[in-house]
Design an enzyme around this catalytic site. Structure first.
Site, PDB file in Angstrom:
ATOM      1  N   ARG A 250       0.856  -1.185   0.000  1.00 21.40           N
ATOM      2  CA  ARG A 250       0.000   0.000   0.000  1.00 21.40           C
ATOM      3  C   ARG A 250       0.892   1.234   0.000  1.00 21.40           C
ATOM      4  NH1 ARG A 250      -3.308  -3.216  -1.496  1.00 21.40           N
ATOM      5  NH2 ARG A 250      -4.871  -4.178  -0.143  1.00 21.40           N
TER       6      ARG A 250
ATOM      7  N   ARG B 296      -3.474  25.382  -9.794  1.00 21.50           N
ATOM      8  CA  ARG B 296      -3.183  24.117  -9.123  1.00 21.50           C
ATOM      9  C   ARG B 296      -2.228  23.318 -10.003  1.00 21.50           C
ATOM     10  NH1 ARG B 296      -4.114  24.349  -3.795  1.00 21.50           N
ATOM     11  NH2 ARG B 296      -6.315  24.640  -3.271  1.00 21.50           N
TER      12      ARG B 296
ATOM     13  N   GLU C 248      -7.358  34.225   2.869  1.00 23.66           N
ATOM     14  CA  GLU C 248      -7.639  34.122   1.434  1.00 23.66           C
ATOM     15  C   GLU C 248      -8.636  35.152   0.921  1.00 23.66           C
ATOM     16  OE1 GLU C 248      -8.564  30.110   0.254  1.00 23.66           O
ATOM     17  OE2 GLU C 248      -6.618  29.366   0.935  1.00 23.66           O
TER      18      GLU C 248
ATOM     19  N   GLU D  79       3.076  32.783   1.726  1.00 19.97           N
ATOM     20  CA  GLU D  79       4.056  33.315   0.775  1.00 19.97           C
ATOM     21  C   GLU D  79       3.981  32.650  -0.589  1.00 19.97           C
ATOM     22  OE1 GLU D  79       7.949  33.185   2.499  1.00 19.97           O
ATOM     23  OE2 GLU D  79       7.405  34.528   4.129  1.00 19.97           O
TER      24      GLU D  79
ATOM     25  N   GLU E 167       1.294  31.402  -2.008  1.00 25.24           N
ATOM     26  CA  GLU E 167      -0.106  31.332  -2.409  1.00 25.24           C
ATOM     27  C   GLU E 167      -0.502  32.589  -3.174  1.00 25.24           C
ATOM     28  OE1 GLU E 167      -3.709  29.483  -0.014  1.00 25.24           O
ATOM     29  OE2 GLU E 167      -3.023  31.347   0.900  1.00 25.24           O
TER      30      GLU E 167
END
Length: 184
Positions: free
Chosen positions: A36, A63, A96, A140, A142
């Site tokens: 796994r 993204r 945000e 930082e 983002e």
């Protein structure tokens, strides 16, 4: 049938800032061994923030994993200071969007993709929003752009493929359910 896999051996192959990647050797219920690959994650919180006039605050960001822009509800990772998802949600909404909320309601929680990660996501609805004079700074690394969308605009983003992450798709269906409940 017993649904349990005993971990026989676990090896950490990489530990980053957000996740840790491990490989486990497990013993299946029938006695066979299998491998796994697991992504360990500290958890996250997401916010469904509604404005006074009934619009939804979303954020647009790039993204890298999907090599595309994505329109999402605000969200973020738990950090060392956050013991609860609600604290994470409050911090992320302010970072945000520049907003805080006077009303917070827990909506749900779930494992995002339990086939390979233990990421646990908590979702909160935020209302009675107000702008903060000096909000917490964004991370930082983002770069986000705030979008305040009507119900129809949010669904149009979904239909165009701009809004596809699981937490935000959930938020859209939650919003749809809320609208249906108020019209019945």
């Amino acid at each position: 049938m017993e649904f349990y896999e005993e971990t026989v051996e676990e090896t950490s192959i990489y530990k980053g800032n957000v996740t840790e990647y491990t490989v486990q050797k497990v013993k299946l219920p029938n006695g066979e061994l299998a491998q796994r690959e697991i992504v360990r994650h500290a958890g996250a919180a997401a916010i469904i923030p509604f404005t006074e006039d009934g619009r939804l605050i979303l954020v647009k960001q790039y993204r890298k994993a999907i090599e595309s822009e994505s329109i999402e509800i605000p969200a973020g990772l738990k950090d060392a200071d956050d013991e609860s998802g609600l604290n994470t949600a409050k911090r992320e909404l302010e970072e945000e969007t520049g907003y805080k909320a006077r009303q917070w309601d827990f909506v749900t929680s779930f494992y995002s993709t339990p086939g390979f990660t233990d990421e646990f996501l908590e979702i909160y609805e935020a209302s009675d929003l107000y702008l903060v004079d000096d909000p917490l700074p964004q991370d930082e690394d983002e770069n986000v752009e705030m979008i305040i969308a009507t119900y129809d605009e949010a669904w149009a983003f979904y239909e165009k493929g701009l809004l596809r992450d699981s937490k935000t798709v959930f938020a859209l269906f939650y919003w749809k359910m809320k609208k249906q409940m108020t019209t019945e």
